[in-house]
Design an enzyme around this catalytic site. Structure first.
Site, PDB file in Angstrom:
ATOM      1  CE  LYS A 116      -3.654  -0.445   2.757  1.00 55.35           C
ATOM      2  NZ  LYS A 116      -4.836  -0.722   1.903  1.00 55.35           N
ATOM      3  CG  ASP A 162      -7.651   3.306  -2.607  1.00 59.42           C
ATOM      4  OD1 ASP A 162      -8.718   2.808  -2.217  1.00 59.42           O
ATOM      5  OD2 ASP A 162      -7.031   4.185  -1.969  1.00 59.42           O
TER       6      ASP A 162
END
Length: 280
Positions: free
Chosen positions: A168, A218
């Protein structure tokens, strides 16, 4: 792994109700009932649902008294109608009533998860897109809720921090780049899948160049998702995440992405209304 989890979860839940004591001492209300009195009972659902959690119910009654008899009228993953009987029970009255709330808590929570997942999976029918859960689970119920997701027809994302990479934003920043993070992951555990979360088409290209197995898009807009699918051309699997609602699922699935993941499946839990009733 799941069997051990069930045993430990039930043991903890019963201890909460009994203050760690033996049922004969911990359940002061049940002790008002004559010690050897027996009853028959049934658990019903008050609303339509998808069932999940049989093993947790069985383990609850087993830990209280393995002689309590359960006869199931439905299977995990089965769609039930309101007022349908799920299971009948027979045995010691004190012990059945001691185990009642713990058993129902597991069954209502896991069936709630399975029911929501089934509703969402229905929105994806006819497409290649699969619905995934996340690690946004109730503390202590990770495996239980992920099991419930499968009962509803969904798929499990990684179980924890140990079985797959999910690189991430903060991992990328700490490693210096997407390429550095993926290279290190590949060298450390080449047998595990590598997923990279990206926030732009530029980062998607970097993840593709690094040969990530999966890329999580995302909070991409619909326009960006269309561009991402066109750019990717099947190079890696694509997962959509962020602000996923049930009303968006059908439209998202038509874009050609492989996965849609949603934390709401397991963190926005609405328990199913269940009841245990004595049978006269």
């Amino acid at each position: 792994m799941l069997e051990k989890h069930i045993q430990e979860s039930v043991r903890t839940a019963l201890s909460e109700d009994l203050n760690g004591a033996h049922p004969d001492e911990g359940d002061i209300t049940a002790n008002l009932i004559p010690k050897h009195h027996t009853i028959q009972a049934k658990i019903i659902t008050r609303e339509d649902c998808v069932l999940a959690g049989r093993a947790w119910v069985e383990e609850t009654f087993r830990q209280i008294n393995p002689d309590i008899k359960l006869e199931w009228q439905a299977k995990d993953g089965e769609s039930l109608k309101a007022n349908q009987t799920i299971v009948t029970l027979a045995g010691n009255a004190r012990q059945i009533l001691t185990a009642e709330r713990t058993a129902l808590n597991f069954l209502q929570t896991l069936s709630g998860t399975a029911t929501l997942v089934a509703q969402c999976v229905k929105e994806l029918a006819g497409t290649k897109t699969q619905l995934l859960d996340t690690r946004k689970t109730l503390p202590g119920l990770r495996l239980a809720q992920k099991y419930a997701v499968t009962c509803g027809g969904g798929k499990n994302h990684r179980i924890g921090l140990f079985d797959a990479y999910l690189i991430k934003e903060n991992h990328i920043a700490a490693c210096g780049s997407i390429a550095n993070a993926v290279t290190q992951a590949r060298a450390t555990h080449p047998e595990l899948p590598i997923e990279v979360e990206v926030e732009s088409l530029h980062e998607l290209q970097q993840a593709m160049d690094a040969n990530a197995d999966i890329v999580m898009l995302d909070n991409f807009s619909t326009e960006m998702l269309e561009q991402a699918v066109a750019l990717n051309q099947g190079h890696c699997q694509l997962e959509v995440s962020g602000n996923i609602t049930q009303s968006r699922l059908k439209a998202l699935s038509t874009l050609g992405v492989d996965y849609i993941s949603s934390g709401a499946l397991t963190k926005h839990v609405q328990a199913i209304d269940l009841s245990l009733l004595l049978v006269k």
